[in-house]
Enzyme design. Structure first.
Site, mmCIF file in Angstrom:
data_model
loop_
_atom_site.group_PDB
_atom_site.id
_atom_site.type_symbol
_atom_site.label_atom_id
_atom_site.label_comp_id
_atom_site.label_asym_id
_atom_site.label_seq_id
_atom_site.Cartn_x
_atom_site.Cartn_y
_atom_site.Cartn_z
ATOM 1 N N GLY A 14 -5.940 10.618 -0.659
ATOM 2 C CA GLY A 14 -5.411 9.254 -0.758
ATOM 3 C C GLY A 14 -6.112 8.491 -1.871
ATOM 4 N N GLY A 16 -5.548 5.180 -2.474
ATOM 5 C CA GLY A 16 -5.298 3.761 -2.220
ATOM 6 C C GLY A 16 -6.608 3.005 -2.351
ATOM 7 N N PHE A 17 -6.725 1.903 -1.606
ATOM 8 C CA PHE A 17 -7.907 1.049 -1.737
ATOM 9 C C PHE A 17 -9.190 1.791 -1.357
ATOM 10 C CE2 PHE A 17 -4.706 -2.359 -1.337
ATOM 11 C CZ PHE A 17 -5.060 -3.096 -2.454
ATOM 12 N N GLY A 18 -9.129 2.561 -0.254
ATOM 13 C CA GLY A 18 -10.335 3.243 0.213
ATOM 14 C C GLY A 18 -10.688 4.418 -0.683
ATOM 15 N N VAL A 85 -0.322 16.051 1.269
ATOM 16 C CA VAL A 85 -1.226 16.823 2.141
ATOM 17 C C VAL A 85 -0.496 17.030 3.467
ATOM 18 C CG1 VAL A 85 -3.445 16.839 3.335
ATOM 19 C CG2 VAL A 85 -3.264 15.832 1.051
ATOM 20 N N GLU A 177 5.582 -13.846 4.760
ATOM 21 C CA GLU A 177 5.781 -13.878 3.300
ATOM 22 C C GLU A 177 7.215 -13.508 2.943
ATOM 23 O OE1 GLU A 177 1.118 -12.838 2.221
ATOM 24 O OE2 GLU A 177 2.581 -11.233 2.223
ATOM 25 N N ASP A 316 -7.397 2.292 6.633
ATOM 26 C CA ASP A 316 -6.498 2.041 7.762
ATOM 27 C C ASP A 316 -6.426 3.200 8.745
ATOM 28 O OD1 ASP A 316 -5.935 -0.371 6.651
ATOM 29 O OD2 ASP A 316 -3.811 0.011 6.266
HETATM 30 C C1 LIG Z 1 3.161 -4.997 2.800
HETATM 31 C C2 LIG Z 1 1.679 -5.017 2.992
HETATM 32 C C3 LIG Z 1 0.969 -6.180 2.729
HETATM 33 C C4 LIG Z 1 -0.414 -6.225 2.892
HETATM 34 N N1 LIG Z 1 -1.078 -7.384 2.612
HETATM 35 C C5 LIG Z 1 -2.424 -7.401 2.686
HETATM 36 C C6 LIG Z 1 -3.148 -8.556 2.290
HETATM 37 O O1 LIG Z 1 -2.564 -9.572 1.900
HETATM 38 N N2 LIG Z 1 -4.508 -8.509 2.349
HETATM 39 C C7 LIG Z 1 -5.169 -7.395 2.768
HETATM 40 O O2 LIG Z 1 -6.402 -7.388 2.759
HETATM 41 N N3 LIG Z 1 -4.519 -6.298 3.171
HETATM 42 C C8 LIG Z 1 -3.172 -6.271 3.131
HETATM 43 N N4 LIG Z 1 -2.486 -5.142 3.519
HETATM 44 C C9 LIG Z 1 -3.250 -4.026 4.103
HETATM 45 C C10 LIG Z 1 -3.902 -3.179 3.021
HETATM 46 O O3 LIG Z 1 -2.980 -2.880 2.005
HETATM 47 C C11 LIG Z 1 -4.445 -1.927 3.683
HETATM 48 O O4 LIG Z 1 -5.390 -2.304 4.636
HETATM 49 C C12 LIG Z 1 -5.079 -0.987 2.664
HETATM 50 O O5 LIG Z 1 -4.136 -0.569 1.718
HETATM 51 C C13 LIG Z 1 -5.683 0.223 3.356
HETATM 52 O O6 LIG Z 1 -6.256 1.048 2.383
HETATM 53 P P1 LIG Z 1 -6.280 2.621 2.604
HETATM 54 O O7 LIG Z 1 -7.054 3.184 1.448
HETATM 55 O O8 LIG Z 1 -6.692 2.959 3.977
HETATM 56 O O9 LIG Z 1 -4.751 3.070 2.489
HETATM 57 P P2 LIG Z 1 -3.711 2.849 1.328
HETATM 58 O O10 LIG Z 1 -4.144 1.804 0.379
HETATM 59 O O11 LIG Z 1 -2.404 2.677 2.010
HETATM 60 O O12 LIG Z 1 -3.733 4.237 0.561
HETATM 61 C C14 LIG Z 1 -3.310 5.426 1.156
HETATM 62 C C15 LIG Z 1 -2.958 6.403 0.051
HETATM 63 O O13 LIG Z 1 -2.783 7.688 0.626
HETATM 64 C C16 LIG Z 1 -1.629 8.294 0.103
HETATM 65 N N5 LIG Z 1 -1.145 9.225 1.130
HETATM 66 C C17 LIG Z 1 -0.754 8.924 2.385
HETATM 67 N N6 LIG Z 1 -0.415 10.035 3.059
HETATM 68 C C18 LIG Z 1 -0.606 11.064 2.201
HETATM 69 C C19 LIG Z 1 -0.430 12.484 2.312
HETATM 70 N N7 LIG Z 1 -0.025 13.061 3.445
HETATM 71 N N8 LIG Z 1 -0.686 13.227 1.220
HETATM 72 C C20 LIG Z 1 -1.117 12.660 0.057
HETATM 73 N N9 LIG Z 1 -1.303 11.352 -0.084
HETATM 74 C C21 LIG Z 1 -1.063 10.555 0.974
HETATM 75 C C22 LIG Z 1 -0.686 7.148 -0.180
HETATM 76 O O14 LIG Z 1 0.273 7.504 -1.176
HETATM 77 C C23 LIG Z 1 -1.648 6.058 -0.639
HETATM 78 O O15 LIG Z 1 -1.830 6.066 -2.033
HETATM 79 C C24 LIG Z 1 -1.100 -5.071 3.357
HETATM 80 C C25 LIG Z 1 -0.388 -3.893 3.625
HETATM 81 C C26 LIG Z 1 0.983 -3.865 3.441
HETATM 82 C C27 LIG Z 1 1.747 -2.595 3.712
#
Ligand SMILES: Cc1cc2nc3c(=O)[nH]c(=O)nc-3n(C[C@H](O)[C@H](O)[C@H](O)COP(=O)(O)OP(=O)(O)OC[C@H]3O[C@@H](n4cnc5c(N)ncnc54)[C@H](O)[C@@H]3O)c2cc1C
Length: 445
Positions: A14, A16-18, A85, A177, A316
């Site tokens: 992943g 994303g943010f993490g 994955v 929003e 998350d």
């Molecule tokens: C519409 C929306 C609005 C939001 N607004 C806010 C806000 O205003 N403020 C705030 O703080 N938070 C907000 N959030 C929450 C925030 O975006 C999440 O808490 C944050 O993105 C979590 O980070 P993460 O790294 O766990 O997952 P993510 O940032 O979701 O990253 C996960 C990554 O894993 C990849 N992935 C997933 N499954 C697989 C797989 N099987 N194989 C390969 N890759 C995979 C995805 O493509 C993605 O790039 C919002 C979320 C959403 C959906």
């Protein structure tokens, strides 16, 4: 260990943010890193609703992963793979990819985030798309814009009504929003552009199961947000549990055991439920741990998985706790939480590699923000030594705006968003309304 380089192999799932923060924390270390994501872009989800409502284009809130990581690539220890994955073999220490490949690891950081939950009613997803990915945002945008186009083609006012009725389910930040922005589009952006329909007669209905909107905020800010939604013309209905969604509308029950009502609508948006990435189940199956109700992986204080210190789960997907003063507290599913966990997991991995003890994760809360329409927001900031600073309205909206611009990745994205918002602020124009495909058969699976 990698046989050719003898470096420990770290795999991050992943970007994303993490995931991206974990990677940054490790990029100078003497390790071989592979990061895997199913998409080719890093996405700023907090502004996804702007793409869904045609305010911003996709490149304004996303960036190619390879571009974002280009300075880390120069160090020569990073491989980026675009792949889905499909599983994790925790005993054999391998990640399984969609093409059957296996990716061996010595250390694994899982950051695959969350997905929608329809609370056991997965069939609803065909009629009520959720908002999590760029593809979701395009689907919603196409349905919303397509609904007005469809209404314009109908001569009969009664037949038009369901096309001009939009239902948003779930009054968390995303639902609020979406609803606030959709009513503003109908009232301010579109009126001069249609001849047969009066877009100002559009209904935007926000359905929420709990008694108030923005339930994660203090009641005072919920009330402010609700008052602003009322002013904008959003029909807010709290205490309403959705019981059915189909191609022609939504059924819901008012209160506990109250009457069941129906809203005829061709455009329904799901902003109600979140479930952890399905990879949580793969981790649970391999390690024997029990997931929480949202499918999240309970982690140790240092973000490792019990009995498997070589696996960390962050963002998350993790049911993590913050170990500060007092009792450990749950970490909310927000981007600062994911970023901080990414940094902490990387730091703990470096400590482990150096033979040092790991440290418990401590979450720093930067507060809660949500925008309500074009120029109002609510803000709740914890300020050490003072307590909470809460404000709302235009000042809060300015704060929200600059905070979001600041946290966007890349100077180019910040510039595009600032320009687009400045134009939209003065003109109400939604610059990203061009939809390449005809709208999908509305409401049909
Ligand atoms: C519409 C929306 C609005 C939001 N607004 C806010 C806000 O205003 N403020 C705030 O703080 N938070 C907000 N959030 C929450 C925030 O975006 C999440 O808490 C944050 O993105 C979590 O980070 P993460 O790294 O766990 O997952 P993510 O940032 O979701 O990253 C996960 C990554 O894993 C990849 N992935 C997933 N499954 C697989 C797989 N099987 N194989 C390969 N890759 C995979 C995805 O493509 C993605 O790039 C919002 C979320 C959403 C959906």
């Amino acid at each position: 260990m990698n046989a050719t380089t003898a470096r420990p192999r770290v795999v991050i799932l992943g970007c994303g943010f993490g995931g991206i923060e974990a990677l940054r924390g490790l990029s100078r270390a003497d390790v071989e890193i592979t990061i895997v994501d199913r998409t080719n872009h890093h996405l700023f989800q907090p502004l996804l609703y702007q793409v869904a409502t045609a305010g911003l284009t996709a490149p304004a809130i996303s960036a190619p992963i390879r571009h974002v990581l280009r300075s880390q690539m120069k160090r020569g220890n990073l491989t980026v793979l675009q792949a889905q994955v499909t599983g994790i073999d925790t005993a054999g220490r391998q990640v399984l990819l969609d093409d059957g490949q296996q990716l061996p690891y010595d250390h694994l950081i899982v950051a695959t985030g969350a997905t929608h939950s329809y609370f056991g009613h997965d069939a609803w997803s065909a009629y009520a798309p959720g908002l999590k990915t760029l593809a979701d945002a395009f689907t919603i945008r196409s349905r919303v814009i397509g609904a007005f186009e469809h209404a314009e083609r109908l001569a009969d006012a009664a037949a038009r009504a369901p096309w001009m009725t939009f239902v948003v389910i779930g009054a968390g930040p995303t639902g609020v929003e979406m609803a606030g922005t959709m009513i503003e589009i109908a009232h301010h952006t579109l009126p001069q552009e249609f001849r047969r329909i009066d877009s100002r007669r559009t209904n935007v209905i926000l359905l929420e199961g709990s008694p108030r909107v923005l339930g994660a905020f203090v009641p005072q800010l919920s009330e402010r947000a609700r008052a602003q939604l009322d002013r904008l013309g959003v029909d807010v209905r709290t205490g309403c549990m959705v019981t059915g969604i189909d191609a022609d509308g939504v059924d819901y029950r008012e209160g506990d055991g109250g009457p069941t009502r129906r809203i005829a609508s061709k455009t329904v948006i799901w902003a109600a439920g979140v479930a952890a990435s399905p990879l949580g189940r793969a981790i649970a199956a391999g390690t024997g741990i029990t997931l929480d109700r949202a499918g999240r992986v309970p982690v140790e204080p240092d973000l490792g998985v019990a009995g498997h210190p070589e696996i960390s789960v962050i963002g998350d997907l993790a049911a993590a706790r913050s170990y500060g003063r007092g009792e450990p507290r749950p970490v909310p599913g927000v981007s600062p939480g994911a970023k901080q966990m990414g940094r902490a997991a990387a730091a703990n991995l470096l400590r482990r590699l150096a033979g040092q003890p790991t440290r418990p994760f401590r979450y720093r809360d930067y507060g809660n923000l949500a925008t309500v329409g074009r120029k109002a927001a609510v803000v709740d900031l914890p300020v050490p030594g003072i307590g909470a600073v809460r404000f709302w309205g235009f000042a809060a909206w300015l704060f929200w705006l600059f905070a979001h611009i600041y946290f966007l990745i890349g100077f180019r994205n910040r510039l595009i968003v600032m320009l687009d918002w400045a134009v939209a602020y003065w003109t109400y124009e939604r610059s990203a309304r061009v939809v390449a495909e005809p709208p999908p058969t509305q409401g049909e699976p």
